[in-house]
Design a protein around this motif. Structure first.
Motif, PDB file in Angstrom:
ATOM      1  N   LYS A  11     -60.182  61.045  79.304  1.00 18.57           N
ATOM      2  CA  LYS A  11     -59.377  60.401  80.333  1.00 18.57           C
ATOM      3  C   LYS A  11     -58.280  61.362  80.783  1.00 18.57           C
ATOM      4  N   ILE A  12     -58.290  61.685  82.076  1.00 18.38           N
ATOM      5  CA  ILE A  12     -57.386  62.689  82.623  1.00 18.38           C
ATOM      6  C   ILE A  12     -56.583  62.094  83.775  1.00 18.38           C
ATOM      7  N   GLY A  13     -55.271  62.281  83.744  1.00 17.98           N
ATOM      8  CA  GLY A  13     -54.419  61.845  84.838  1.00 17.98           C
ATOM      9  C   GLY A  13     -54.229  62.966  85.840  1.00 17.98           C
ATOM     10  N   ASP A  68     -65.847  62.996  83.170  1.00 23.47           N
ATOM     11  CA  ASP A  68     -64.507  62.544  82.801  1.00 23.47           C
ATOM     12  C   ASP A  68     -64.095  61.306  83.585  1.00 23.47           C
ATOM     13  N   SER A 120     -48.653  59.344  83.367  1.00 18.84           N
ATOM     14  CA  SER A 120     -49.928  59.996  83.086  1.00 18.84           C
ATOM     15  C   SER A 120     -50.009  60.480  81.646  1.00 18.84           C
ATOM     16  N   ASN A 127     -52.981  58.968  79.261  1.00 16.23           N
ATOM     17  CA  ASN A 127     -54.193  59.789  79.291  1.00 16.23           C
ATOM     18  C   ASN A 127     -54.169  60.869  78.222  1.00 16.23           C
ATOM     19  N   GLU A 128     -55.352  61.415  77.958  1.00 15.54           N
ATOM     20  CA  GLU A 128     -55.461  62.497  76.980  1.00 15.54           C
ATOM     21  C   GLU A 128     -54.976  63.823  77.542  1.00 15.54           C
ATOM     22  N   THR A 180     -53.214  65.753  81.444  1.00 11.49           N
ATOM     23  CA  THR A 180     -52.645  65.561  82.782  1.00 11.49           C
ATOM     24  C   THR A 180     -52.802  66.852  83.576  1.00 11.49           C
ATOM     25  N   LYS A 190     -55.272  63.121  71.086  1.00 13.38           N
ATOM     26  CA  LYS A 190     -54.104  62.651  71.847  1.00 13.38           C
ATOM     27  C   LYS A 190     -52.988  62.330  70.862  1.00 13.38           C
TER      28      LYS A 190
END
Length: 270
Positions: free
Chosen positions: A2-4, A25, A52, A56-57, A59, A207
């Motif tokens: 999970k990416i912001g 992703d 973010s 998320n994991e 950014t 994370k």
């Protein structure tokens, strides 16, 4: 993973088109208004980055260094898998610095659909084209309104023609792909994956469990955090000045520490 994506709103449409092309992703987009059109504070950007980083994991920052506080802001984070894509401004991210330099040397005024829509509203409704603000382009040596059509949505030529006529400029429209921006985002995604895998290899959580500094700052107790490996004081609650009558800098000196890194810290550190 999970990416912001903290992105300038002027590139929001383009980022939304690129995200589905990276299927492995999950992406969450956090838009920030462009500082070239709005008075955006560093806190405004930080709030989006905070959201973010906590959710998320990793950014990725898709925002230009045209905001004077951005680079210093990113230095305030530690223990966060965060990357900024290359480019000093949105145009360098969309077109590449060499292309941008070519157009600027021709005294072009660069625009896309988002820019034209905002510019038209601000000038026509707030100032008027006959005012000093309305004539800003023609009064500073601009020779042409150069508008770019990316894959979607594309600016209406009628709007382009109207804006050019209002500014007293000729215009041209160029079709451009999203390849440059797509490559930049993909490179950043690859880097955050490498960082994530490195943490796993070292036996760390992908994370980290993080505490936002803003919460610690509001507590009415003296809290300080020492990074034991570096023997550095990384946080001191501001209330120390009221309770002990010494500054945070004086407190740090008692530990022979260096400057505060700020940002986010492990809960395990005490």
């Amino acid at each position: 993973m999970k990416i912001g994506l903290v992105t300038c709103a002027s590139m929001l449409d383009q980022v939304r088109q690129i995200v589905p092309l990276i299927p492995k992703d999950q992406f969450v987009i956090y838009p920030v208004l462009p500082c070239c059109l709005f008075a955006i504070s560093g806190d405004t950007i930080r709030n989006q980055v905070d959201k973010s980083v906590l959710a998320n994991e990793a950014t990725i920052i898709i925002y230009g260094s045209c905001h004077p506080e951005l680079n210093g802001l990113l230095d305030m984070y530690c223990d966060s898998n965060i990357r900024k894509i290359e480019g000093n401004n949105c145009w360098e991210m969309l077109l590449g610095p060499e292309q941008v330099e070519k157009y600027l040397n021709q005294n072009s005024w660069l625009g896309n659909k988002a820019f034209l829509t905002k510019w038209n509203k601000e000038i026509s409704e707030s100032f008027g084209y006959d005012t000093r603000n309305g004539k800003v382009a023609s009064s500073c040596g601009i020779k042409e309104l150069t508008v770019f059509r990316f894959e979607n949505p594309q600016p209406d030529e009628k709007i382009v023609k109207r804006e050019a006529a209002s500014a007293g400029l000729p215009y041209s429209i160029h079709d451009e792909s999203l390849e440059h921006l797509r490559n930049l985002i993909q490179a950043a995604v690859d880097k955050v994956h490498i960082e994530n895998e490195s943490r796993i290899t070292l036996g760390l959580s992908p994370k980290p469990e993080l505490i936002p500094i803003s919460l610690l700052e509001t507590m009415r107790e003296i809290i300080y955090i020492i990074d034991k490996p570096g023997k550095e004081v990384t946080f001191i609650s501001p209330i120390i000045e009221k309770l002990l009558s010494i500054t945070t800098k004086e407190f740090k000196l008692t530990f022979l520490s260096t400057q505060n890194k700020g940002g986010y810290l492990y809960k395990k550190r005490t």
